[in-house]
Write a protein that holds these residues in place. Structure first.
Motif, PDB file in Angstrom:
ATOM      1  N   UNK A 119       0.827  -1.531  -0.413  1.00 33.25           N
ATOM      2  CA  UNK A 119       0.479   0.515  -0.501  1.00 33.25           C
ATOM      3  C   UNK A 119       0.710   0.882   0.060  1.00 33.25           C
ATOM      4  N   UNK A 120       2.060   1.452   0.145  1.00 39.20           N
ATOM      5  CA  UNK A 120       2.801   2.295   0.319  1.00 39.20           C
ATOM      6  C   UNK A 120       3.495   3.222  -1.036  1.00 39.20           C
TER       7      UNK A 120
ATOM      8  N   UNK B 270     -10.364   5.881   0.054  1.00 38.00           N
ATOM      9  CA  UNK B 270     -10.087   4.300   0.087  1.00 38.00           C
ATOM     10  C   UNK B 270      -9.422   3.975   1.643  1.00 38.00           C
ATOM     11  N   UNK B 271      -9.329   2.579   1.446  1.00 39.46           N
ATOM     12  CA  UNK B 271      -8.817   1.424   2.570  1.00 39.46           C
ATOM     13  C   UNK B 271      -6.993   1.190   2.161  1.00 39.46           C
ATOM     14  N   UNK B 272      -6.973   1.587   0.320  1.00 34.68           N
ATOM     15  CA  UNK B 272      -6.291   1.867   0.211  1.00 34.68           C
ATOM     16  C   UNK B 272      -5.385   3.005  -0.668  1.00 34.68           C
ATOM     17  N   UNK B 273      -5.353   3.673  -0.263  1.00 37.69           N
ATOM     18  CA  UNK B 273      -5.169   4.864  -1.103  1.00 37.69           C
ATOM     19  C   UNK B 273      -4.144   5.383  -1.521  1.00 37.69           C
ATOM     20  N   UNK B 274      -3.339   4.810  -1.269  1.00 36.28           N
ATOM     21  CA  UNK B 274      -2.049   4.830  -2.218  1.00 36.28           C
ATOM     22  C   UNK B 274      -1.966   4.544  -3.113  1.00 36.28           C
TER      23      UNK B 274
ATOM     24  N   UNK C 183      -4.838   6.322  -6.194  1.00 37.37           N
ATOM     25  CA  UNK C 183      -4.391   7.014  -6.223  1.00 37.37           C
ATOM     26  C   UNK C 183      -3.191   6.995  -7.783  1.00 37.37           C
ATOM     27  N   UNK C 184      -2.740   6.272  -7.543  1.00 36.93           N
ATOM     28  CA  UNK C 184      -1.609   5.871  -7.770  1.00 36.93           C
ATOM     29  C   UNK C 184      -2.283   5.898  -9.280  1.00 36.93           C
ATOM     30  N   UNK C 185      -3.110   4.820  -9.676  1.00 31.57           N
ATOM     31  CA  UNK C 185      -3.831   4.609 -11.004  1.00 31.57           C
ATOM     32  C   UNK C 185      -4.710   6.203 -11.699  1.00 31.57           C
TER      33      UNK C 185
ATOM     34  N   UNK D 156      -0.253  12.361   3.111  1.00 31.59           N
ATOM     35  CA  UNK D 156       0.601  11.673   2.273  1.00 31.59           C
ATOM     36  C   UNK D 156       0.649  10.104   1.660  1.00 31.59           C
ATOM     37  N   UNK D 157      -0.409   9.379   1.895  1.00 31.94           N
ATOM     38  CA  UNK D 157      -1.016   8.484   0.963  1.00 31.94           C
ATOM     39  C   UNK D 157      -1.133   8.756  -0.212  1.00 31.94           C
TER      40      UNK D 157
END
Length: 363
Positions: A16-17, A215-219, A222-224, A244-245
């Protein structure tokens, strides 16, 4: 005694990071800093003079080690004060946070801390708790108007955004093409958005895209979004992602398009993972503004203690932050939050919301 419920979801997962950031399992890597406890000199007021005091923390966390550090600080301070804590974490599920709040109200606690969440979901329940005689301290939820008797605490979001956006303006100059990654409807991000709009106007920037979701997988998620946006607008020279996420996802999107040499990323918040990304060779993340999440969590708990004791006397508390550039981190060989605290002592909030009977935790 600290009782944690549903905390597994805030363990940081490397996937997730993003941005080649890998989290270890040591205290330093996960943000589980022990801190030091200042000895209390005063006499405990009621009800703290009669044994452990039960409170609940009702969270709505996202992915990333900010929330883990915040909870660590809250737990360390709670233990030092003599709180018995029940922690609930909805993990980006508003309906679950509402259910958790109902459970907390009925559990016989002396106070409730609400950490993040949506005002429209939480305000009726915060008022329900207050009507039942349960003090409520809120962190980073816009409840001042809909639940005015609750204590609201927050980072000074306007000053955080102003600090990092002033640096962005200095770096990019006027008339620049920029991108924006944010999620509106979340109190701190809304406050940062107001400053963004003013800076864009003042510098005559052209905003090429505005994307973002929570979401619960923000990074990861949002990378997508950033990847797709940059495929359409690869000529932006800077992107502001004020959490930061979101910034981690932005960095990943920039790197997946091989644009790290031409695009600078600007964020808000700081953690071990963020420091690792910012100091990586060639990283596009050049500046952030933040507080120490451990120190914030501890300060929120001290506000809860003062409110229960009838000694707080205010309904709003802001926590100051500082500008942190990648160049500063590199020049000072900062590798983690321990190093950063040593170089930026203003991150220490042990003197904020204190009393002589409270053994303040310092990070």
């Amino acid at each position: 005694m600290i009782k944690n419920k549903a905390l597994a979801g805030i363990t940081v997962v490397a996937a997730l990071l993003l941005a080649a950031c890998s989290q270890g399992t040591s205290d330093t890597a996960t943000g589980a800093d022990e801190g030091t406890v200042a000895e209390a000199t005063g006499t405990k007021p009621a009800p703290f003079d009669a044994g452990p005091v039960k409170i609940a923390i009702v969270q709505n966390s996202g992915a990333g080690d900010y929330f883990q550090q915040w909870t660590n600080g809250a737990n360390k301070q709670a233990e030092a004060i003599g709180f018995e804590v029940q922690v609930y974490d909805a993990q980006a599920d508003n309906a679950k946070q509402a259910t958790d709040m109902e459970t907390a109200i009925g559990s016989g606690v002396a106070g409730i801390i609400v950490d993040h969440g949506q005002a429209d979901t939480m305000c009726p329940l915060i008022n329900k708790a207050l009507d039942a005689g349960i003090p409520v301290v809120v962190y980073d939820v816009a409840t001042a108007e809909c639940a005015p008797q609750a204590v609201t605490t927050q980072q000074s979001d306007a000053s955080l955004a102003q600090a990092v956006l002033d640096q962005m303006a200095l770096d990019l100059g006027k008339d620049a093409k920029v991108g924006y990654v944010n999620v509106l409807g979340i109190a701190p991000l809304d406050r940062r958005h107001v400053v963004w709009e003013a800076i864009v106007k003042a510098n005559n920037w052209s905003q090429s895209f505005f994307v973002g979701k929570f979401t619960n997988s923000v990074a990861t998620d949002n990378a997508q979004l950033v990847d797709a946006a940059l495929k359409k607008s690869p000529d932006v020279v800077g992107i502001f992602a004020p959490y930061d996420e979101l910034t981690k996802g932005t960095v990943s999107g920039i790197e997946s398009n091989n644009l790290q040499a031409s695009i600078k990323a600007y964020g808000i918040d700081i953690s071990n993972a963020d420091i690792e990304i910012m100091t990586k060779e060639g990283s596009p993340w050049v500046a952030t503004a933040g507080t120490d999440p451990n120190a914030i969590g501890a300060a929120v708990v001290r506000n809860m203690a003062l409110e229960i004791a009838g000694q707080l006397g205010v309904k709003s508390v802001d926590f100051p932050g500082v500008l942190i550039t990648a160049q500063f981190l590199k020049d000072n060989a900062v590798k983690n939050m321990v190093d950063l605290r040593a170089k930026l002592p203003e991150l220490n909030l042990a003197s904020v919301s204190g009393a002589d009977w409270i053994p303040a935790v310092q990070f």
